[in-house]
Design a protein around this motif. Structure first.
Motif, PDB file in Angstrom:
ATOM      1  N   GLY A 529       0.488 -24.634  45.294  1.00 56.04           N
ATOM      2  CA  GLY A 529       0.626 -26.080  45.459  1.00 56.04           C
ATOM      3  C   GLY A 529      -0.640 -26.814  45.799  1.00 56.04           C
ATOM      4  O   GLY A 529      -0.596 -27.976  46.218  1.00 56.04           O
ATOM      5  N   GLU A 530      -1.795 -26.195  45.607  1.00 53.88           N
ATOM      6  CA  GLU A 530      -3.057 -26.827  45.972  1.00 53.88           C
ATOM      7  C   GLU A 530      -3.642 -27.605  44.792  1.00 53.88           C
ATOM      8  O   GLU A 530      -3.353 -27.335  43.631  1.00 53.88           O
ATOM      9  N   GLY A 531      -4.512 -28.559  45.124  1.00 55.71           N
ATOM     10  CA  GLY A 531      -5.292 -29.254  44.103  1.00 55.71           C
ATOM     11  C   GLY A 531      -4.607 -30.482  43.534  1.00 55.71           C
ATOM     12  O   GLY A 531      -3.519 -30.890  43.944  1.00 55.71           O
ATOM     13  N   VAL A 532      -5.285 -31.080  42.543  1.00 63.21           N
ATOM     14  CA  VAL A 532      -4.793 -32.284  41.885  1.00 63.21           C
ATOM     15  C   VAL A 532      -3.529 -31.949  41.092  1.00 63.21           C
ATOM     16  O   VAL A 532      -3.412 -30.876  40.504  1.00 63.21           O
ATOM     17  N   ARG A 533      -2.593 -32.891  41.078  1.00 63.00           N
ATOM     18  CA  ARG A 533      -1.375 -32.710  40.285  1.00 63.00           C
ATOM     19  C   ARG A 533      -1.530 -33.461  38.965  1.00 63.00           C
ATOM     20  O   ARG A 533      -2.204 -34.488  38.885  1.00 63.00           O
ATOM     21  N   ARG A 534      -0.868 -32.951  37.931  1.00 62.09           N
ATOM     22  CA  ARG A 534      -1.021 -33.526  36.601  1.00 62.09           C
ATOM     23  C   ARG A 534       0.342 -33.878  36.006  1.00 62.09           C
ATOM     24  O   ARG A 534       1.339 -33.199  36.244  1.00 62.09           O
ATOM     25  N   SER A 535       0.348 -34.929  35.209  1.00 62.66           N
ATOM     26  CA  SER A 535       1.574 -35.295  34.495  1.00 62.66           C
ATOM     27  C   SER A 535       1.799 -34.394  33.283  1.00 62.66           C
ATOM     28  O   SER A 535       2.942 -34.204  32.845  1.00 62.66           O
ATOM     29  N   ASN A 536       0.725 -33.814  32.739  1.00 57.60           N
ATOM     30  CA  ASN A 536       0.831 -33.090  31.477  1.00 57.60           C
ATOM     31  C   ASN A 536       1.772 -31.882  31.533  1.00 57.60           C
ATOM     32  O   ASN A 536       2.600 -31.701  30.628  1.00 57.60           O
ATOM     33  N   PRO A 537       1.709 -31.004  32.562  1.00 59.79           N
ATOM     34  CA  PRO A 537       2.686 -29.905  32.595  1.00 59.79           C
ATOM     35  C   PRO A 537       4.127 -30.409  32.630  1.00 59.79           C
ATOM     36  O   PRO A 537       5.026 -29.778  32.059  1.00 59.79           O
ATOM     37  N   HIS A 538       4.344 -31.557  33.278  1.00 57.28           N
ATOM     38  CA  HIS A 538       5.689 -32.117  33.341  1.00 57.28           C
ATOM     39  C   HIS A 538       6.137 -32.589  31.963  1.00 57.28           C
ATOM     40  O   HIS A 538       7.309 -32.455  31.600  1.00 57.28           O
ATOM     41  N   TRP A 578       0.255 -50.489  30.552  1.00 52.64           N
ATOM     42  CA  TRP A 578       1.007 -49.722  29.555  1.00 52.64           C
ATOM     43  C   TRP A 578       0.344 -48.365  29.311  1.00 52.64           C
ATOM     44  O   TRP A 578       0.326 -47.862  28.189  1.00 52.64           O
ATOM     45  N   THR A 579      -0.192 -47.784  30.351  1.00 59.42           N
ATOM     46  CA  THR A 579      -0.851 -46.484  30.212  1.00 59.42           C
ATOM     47  C   THR A 579      -0.145 -45.444  31.066  1.00 59.42           C
ATOM     48  O   THR A 579       0.620 -45.769  31.980  1.00 59.42           O
ATOM     49  N   LEU A 580      -0.456 -44.201  30.765  1.00 61.26           N
ATOM     50  CA  LEU A 580       0.141 -43.080  31.467  1.00 61.26           C
ATOM     51  C   LEU A 580      -0.959 -42.266  32.123  1.00 61.26           C
ATOM     52  O   LEU A 580      -1.880 -41.805  31.450  1.00 61.26           O
ATOM     53  N   GLY A 581      -0.884 -42.138  33.449  1.00 61.91           N
ATOM     54  CA  GLY A 581      -1.917 -41.428  34.181  1.00 61.91           C
ATOM     55  C   GLY A 581      -1.859 -39.928  33.957  1.00 61.91           C
ATOM     56  O   GLY A 581      -0.809 -39.361  33.665  1.00 61.91           O
ATOM     57  N   GLU A 582      -3.010 -39.286  34.127  1.00 60.59           N
ATOM     58  CA  GLU A 582      -3.110 -37.840  33.950  1.00 60.59           C
ATOM     59  C   GLU A 582      -3.190 -37.103  35.286  1.00 60.59           C
ATOM     60  O   GLU A 582      -2.596 -36.041  35.449  1.00 60.59           O
ATOM     61  N   PHE A 583      -3.937 -37.665  36.250  1.00 60.52           N
ATOM     62  CA  PHE A 583      -4.242 -36.935  37.483  1.00 60.52           C
ATOM     63  C   PHE A 583      -3.736 -37.703  38.703  1.00 60.52           C
ATOM     64  O   PHE A 583      -3.930 -38.920  38.810  1.00 60.52           O
ATOM     65  N   PHE A 584      -3.133 -36.965  39.637  1.00 55.36           N
ATOM     66  CA  PHE A 584      -2.516 -37.586  40.799  1.00 55.36           C
ATOM     67  C   PHE A 584      -2.767 -36.729  42.042  1.00 55.36           C
ATOM     68  O   PHE A 584      -3.125 -35.544  41.945  1.00 55.36           O
ATOM     69  N   ASP A 585      -2.550 -37.363  43.207  1.00 59.79           N
ATOM     70  CA  ASP A 585      -2.646 -36.592  44.441  1.00 59.79           C
ATOM     71  C   ASP A 585      -1.283 -35.973  44.763  1.00 59.79           C
ATOM     72  O   ASP A 585      -0.344 -36.063  43.962  1.00 59.79           O
ATOM     73  N   ARG A 586      -1.178 -35.390  45.927  1.00 56.07           N
ATOM     74  CA  ARG A 586       0.043 -34.659  46.302  1.00 56.07           C
ATOM     75  C   ARG A 586       1.271 -35.564  46.288  1.00 56.07           C
ATOM     76  O   ARG A 586       2.380 -35.116  45.989  1.00 56.07           O
ATOM     77  N   ASP A 587       1.081 -36.864  46.577  1.00 47.45           N
ATOM     78  CA  ASP A 587       2.203 -37.795  46.669  1.00 47.45           C
ATOM     79  C   ASP A 587       2.381 -38.617  45.397  1.00 47.45           C
ATOM     80  O   ASP A 587       3.024 -39.667  45.404  1.00 47.45           O
ATOM     81  N   TRP A 588       1.782 -38.154  44.317  1.00 48.86           N
ATOM     82  CA  TRP A 588       1.866 -38.819  43.018  1.00 48.86           C
ATOM     83  C   TRP A 588       1.247 -40.216  43.009  1.00 48.86           C
ATOM     84  O   TRP A 588       1.675 -41.090  42.255  1.00 48.86           O
ATOM     85  N   LYS A 589       0.245 -40.407  43.816  1.00 44.97           N
ATOM     86  CA  LYS A 589      -0.597 -41.597  43.699  1.00 44.97           C
ATOM     87  C   LYS A 589      -1.761 -41.247  42.761  1.00 44.97           C
ATOM     88  O   LYS A 589      -2.229 -40.102  42.760  1.00 44.97           O
ATOM     89  N   PRO A 590      -2.249 -42.201  41.950  1.00 41.32           N
ATOM     90  CA  PRO A 590      -3.368 -41.879  41.056  1.00 41.32           C
ATOM     91  C   PRO A 590      -4.527 -41.259  41.822  1.00 41.32           C
ATOM     92  O   PRO A 590      -4.876 -41.697  42.926  1.00 41.32           O
ATOM     93  N   ALA A 591      -5.110 -40.226  41.250  1.00 39.45           N
ATOM     94  CA  ALA A 591      -6.214 -39.528  41.904  1.00 39.45           C
ATOM     95  C   ALA A 591      -7.378 -40.476  42.153  1.00 39.45           C
ATOM     96  O   ALA A 591      -7.563 -41.478  41.455  1.00 39.45           O
ATOM     97  N   ALA A 592      -8.170 -40.159  43.150  1.00 36.35           N
ATOM     98  CA  ALA A 592      -9.330 -40.994  43.489  1.00 36.35           C
ATOM     99  C   ALA A 592     -10.400 -40.870  42.411  1.00 36.35           C
ATOM    100  O   ALA A 592     -10.514 -39.850  41.722  1.00 36.35           O
ATOM    101  N   GLY A 593     -11.187 -41.944  42.281  1.00 35.91           N
ATOM    102  CA  GLY A 593     -12.338 -41.904  41.396  1.00 35.91           C
ATOM    103  C   GLY A 593     -11.984 -41.947  39.922  1.00 35.91           C
ATOM    104  O   GLY A 593     -10.941 -42.471  39.513  1.00 35.91           O
ATOM    105  N   ALA A 594     -12.847 -41.341  39.117  1.00 35.86           N
ATOM    106  CA  ALA A 594     -12.716 -41.411  37.661  1.00 35.86           C
ATOM    107  C   ALA A 594     -11.426 -40.760  37.163  1.00 35.86           C
ATOM    108  O   ALA A 594     -10.849 -41.200  36.165  1.00 35.86           O
ATOM    109  N   GLU A 595     -10.952 -39.723  37.852  1.00 42.03           N
ATOM    110  CA  GLU A 595      -9.738 -39.047  37.392  1.00 42.03           C
ATOM    111  C   GLU A 595      -8.533 -39.990  37.389  1.00 42.03           C
ATOM    112  O   GLU A 595      -7.665 -39.891  36.525  1.00 42.03           O
ATOM    113  N   GLY A 596      -8.490 -40.905  38.339  1.00 38.60           N
ATOM    114  CA  GLY A 596      -7.368 -41.828  38.403  1.00 38.60           C
ATOM    115  C   GLY A 596      -7.357 -42.841  37.281  1.00 38.60           C
ATOM    116  O   GLY A 596      -6.328 -43.464  37.010  1.00 38.60           O
ATOM    117  N   ASP A 597      -8.496 -43.018  36.616  1.00 45.24           N
ATOM    118  CA  ASP A 597      -8.622 -43.979  35.514  1.00 45.24           C
ATOM    119  C   ASP A 597      -8.482 -43.302  34.153  1.00 45.24           C
ATOM    120  O   ASP A 597      -8.532 -43.946  33.128  1.00 45.24           O
TER     121      ASP A 597
END
Length: 748
Positions: A529-538, A578-597
């Motif tokens: 359960g460590e690290g950035v979470r992703r929408s893609n596996p879902h 109208w976009t779909l994020g790729e990277f998120f934190d543990r609570d499904w908030k967009p990841a910090a920095g460039a990954e969140g964009d």
């Protein structure tokens, strides 16, 4: 001798006030609205009609319309001019800056430059040029010259120019004013010092350069940078997307005209209409004795002063007065003619709700035959590709499948990822379902036997990577890999494999026990359960769950899918962009920095087709709106305008983050268009054919038989060093769906 005047035609607009006829892919300047050629062609002919003096003609147009532009201007001599293509719209200030730069580069600072819109109706060519010539002396002196039309009614759809009192051929501008309300327009008409603004400019190139440098140095700097790196060929000059996107987007009126002092205005001596509304077309088009303008297959009885147009089926009307009805194969607009300016409100509402009718034009001539690519697709898939990958792609020594082939068709000795092994099983199972007569059963059994023997963990999961010989290279149990295994097993079960169901049940138990988030918010990337979470596996788990529901009919899999859909609604999808994020934190908030964009157009396409599938199975029809929004966002912001291919990644604001175009997003674009076609929106069959065509044009046809070019740079050049087997899954999925959705033999 008359001075040279370098003419520029601005052709980047959409003409939304003439929806549903005018759309993003076919705006009003390309339409023949009065029966004697498209508005663009008529504008070019008008500029060529100058009685005396040299007149090179340039056209500044959107790169997405390049094919149409080339067709329209093919028979016209532009007197040494040519086409300049914008990769993205940056409003009229950027276009005027580019016109100025081109004029200075080709003809020097003293060149007189005329900038005109492409979509205005001016039926008196001689009077047009007489008016322009009256402004030439003032322009040569360094003044910016505009042209005004004496108003004949209190028009609320035009901008106005106020001039100082007095007469003469050249007046001094007091101010520019925006489109007024009706009462203000009436006061302008009564004052006698206000003119309609035609949007036509005449200036000395050096004077405009000085104006930009003084008032808009950033626009000038960025435009000059983009212009200096433009690439030209026989069809025109193409701007760099990255550099052109950096130009601030603002109109030339705001940027320059409203800031420069001592602007001159010449009262126009020509008949003019900007054809910006159905009212304006009613005013200028030939009418019957009751004042109706009738275009197309229309029957009108007891109608007066109405604009009635059909682009397809019969339109019939009785007893109408002062009404506009415009009917296309997929949309109908009805309004009092006096309210037809407000069609932009309809367009805005459609865009907000994700409708595609504002973007794509359904027309019988947009595609020769639906399924026109069937023969090529069927031959490539069943006669070229499956035979190659069912032999050269199979590791008959150590088991499983090779991770990649070289362009000579030989296997590359690389570690074997679980997701690739699973996807090859899927591909051969789907091929069997579609009637392939090759050794599908043996290959499915070969693949399942390899991963079952070598790739299981003690807890019943699947390892991430195996060495070439089948030993474990990376034992981590990854959610992405498990989604691929479950998808493969669903199709293997459907194909009759005796152990697929049991393996799938064990995999589901592992998923629930070790990868499910204890907080019931989706699944973990790995059991720790460590690290950035992703929408893609879902997304791929959703794909697998839907596949198992299709295969078994058991709604338990649909309930699993519904939990992924809930995450999509609550966290993955951004309603504003109208976009779909790729990277998120543990609570499904967009990841910090460039990954969140970071967003990926290919995943937008994948989600779109899966949402349509789930909507059909569950009855949650509102998901089709989300699917349209994702598709529209990817088409609008995720494509390389030079090739028409989807970028690997773009920001939430549409800026390319990874400019490479890979083969799999193009495959997913085909699937998304197929899924959305027939869901109540526009006819996307032309779009489907175009997407298949681009896939073959850029990725398949340049490669050796049975292979593909996986990576292409921004100018269409191959970057591929090998052919990854994992892409086979995308190609088989998309192309078999294309064959399923068009008529004929299942193998093309």
């Amino acid at each position: 001798m008359a001075e040279r005047i370098v003419s520029f035609v601005m052709s980047g607009g959409v003409g939304s006030r003439l929806w549903p006829l005018s759309r993003e892919d076919n705006p009003k300047q390309f339409h023949d609205l009065s029966g004697d050629g498209s508005m663009l062609v008529k504008t070019l002919r008008r500029l060529k009609a100058r009685p005396e003096g040299e007149t090179p003609i340039y056209l500044i147009a959107s790169e997405r319309h390049a094919d149409r532009v080339r067709t329209d201007i093919a028979s016209l001599d532009l007197n040494g001019g040519g086409a300049i293509f914008e990769p993205v719209g940056r409003n009229t200030a950027a276009a005027v800056a580019v016109a100025t730069l081109q004029s200075i580069a080709a003809y020097g600072d003293d060149a007189l430059v005329l900038v005109v819109p492409s979509d205005h109706e001016i039926s008196t060519d001689r009077q047009f040029w007489e008016t322009v010539e009256k402004g030439a002396p003032a322009a040569a002196e360094g003044r910016l010259v505009v042209f005004g039309i004496k108003p004949t009614q209190p028009e609320t759809g035009y901008g106005y120019i106020e001039v100082a009192s007095g007469g003469g051929d050249v007046r001094t501008v007091s101010r520019f004013v925006e489109k007024p309300d009706l009462e203000t327009a009436k006061s302008y008409l009564a004052a006698g010092t206000f003119f309609w603004n035609t949007g036509i400019f005449l200036f000395r190139a050096g004077a405009m350069r000085e104006a930009f440098e003084k008032f808009q140095p950033e626009i000038w700097k960025t435009s000059a940078e983009a212009f200096s790196h433009a690439v030209g060929d026989v069809s025109g000059l193409y701007m760099s997307l990255d550099l052109y996107s950096a130009i601030p987007s603002i109109s030339v009126d705001y940027a320059i005209a409203e800031r420069v002092s001592d602007i001159a205005m010449v009262p126009a001596g020509f008949r003019w209409n900007d054809l910006g509304s159905w009212q304006s077309l009613l005013d200028v088009s030939p009418s019957d004795k009751e004042g109706n303008v009738v275009v197309g297959d229309v029957v009108a009885i007891d109608c007066e002063n109405s604009y009635l147009r059909s682009e397809g089926r019969l339109l019939s009307a009785i007893g109408l007065k002062d009404v506009a009805i415009v009917s296309t194969p997929d949309a109908t607009f009805v309004a009092p003619v006096s309210h037809s300016q407000n069609v932009k409100k309809i367009v805005e509402q459609l865009e907000k709700s994700g409708r595609l009718e504002t973007k794509f034009t359904p027309a019988h001539d947009r595609v020769i035959v639906s399924g026109g690519w069937r023969k090529r697709v069927g031959h490539w898939l069943f006669e070229e590709t499956l035979p190659l990958w069912s032999t050269a792609g199979v590791d008959e020594v150590h088991g499983g499948f090779h991770e990649a082939l070289g362009f000579d068709g030989r296997a590359l000795k690389k570690p074997k990822r679980m997701r690739t092994m699973a996807r090859q099983i899927y591909a051969f199972a789907v091929a069997k379902e579609r009637g392939w007569t090759g050794p599908a059963e043996r290959l499915i059994d070969h693949g399942i036997g390899f991963i079952a023997k070598n790739g299981r963990t003690d807890r019943g999961g699947w390892v991430r990577t195996l060495n070439v010989d089948g030993s474990v290279a990376d034992p981590v149990e990854d959610a992405y890999d498990h989604s691929c295994v479950l998808l493969a097993l669903a199709h293997a079960h459907r194909s009759g494999h005796p152990h697929a169901l049991q393996l799938a049940e064990e995999t589901f138990r592992f998923l629930d026990a070790h990868l499910e988030d204890a907080r019931l918010t989706g699944f973990l990337e790995t059991p720790d359960g460590e690290g950035v979470r992703r929408s893609n596996p879902h997304m791929h788990l959703l794909e697998a769950f839907l596949a198992w529901h299709t295969v078994t009919g058991d709604r338990v899999y649909l309930r699993r899918a519904a939990r992924i859909i809930d995450l999509f609604r609550s966290h993955f999808f951004d309603a504003e962009s109208w976009t779909l994020g790729e990277f998120f934190d543990r609570d499904w908030k967009p990841a910090a920095g460039a990954e969140g964009d970071w967003t990926e157009p290919g995943h937008h396409f994948e989600w779109a087709s899966l949402l349509v599938d789930f909507a059909a199975k569950s009855g949650q029809k509102d998901l089709i709106v989300f699917a349209r929004k994702l598709y529209a966002s990817a088409i609008a912001n995720g494509l390389n305008r030079a090739t028409g291919l989807a970028y690997a990644a773009v920001s939430r604001h549409g800026l390319p983050l990874e400019g490479v175009s890979r083969s799999w997003p193009q495959s997913e674009a085909v699937k998304a268009a197929i899924a959305l076609d027939g869901t109540g929106g526009p006819d996307l069959k032309p779009e489907i054919e175009a997407r298949v065509g681009r896939l073959f044009r850029w990725h398949i046809d340049p490669a050796p038989q049975g292979l593909w070019i996986d990576q292409i740079d921004e100018r269409g050049r191959s970057l591929a060093q090998e052919v990854p087997a994992s892409i086979f899954y995308h190609l088989v999925s998309a192309l078999t769906q294309y064959l399923d959705g068009t008529e004929g033999d299942p193998k093309g």
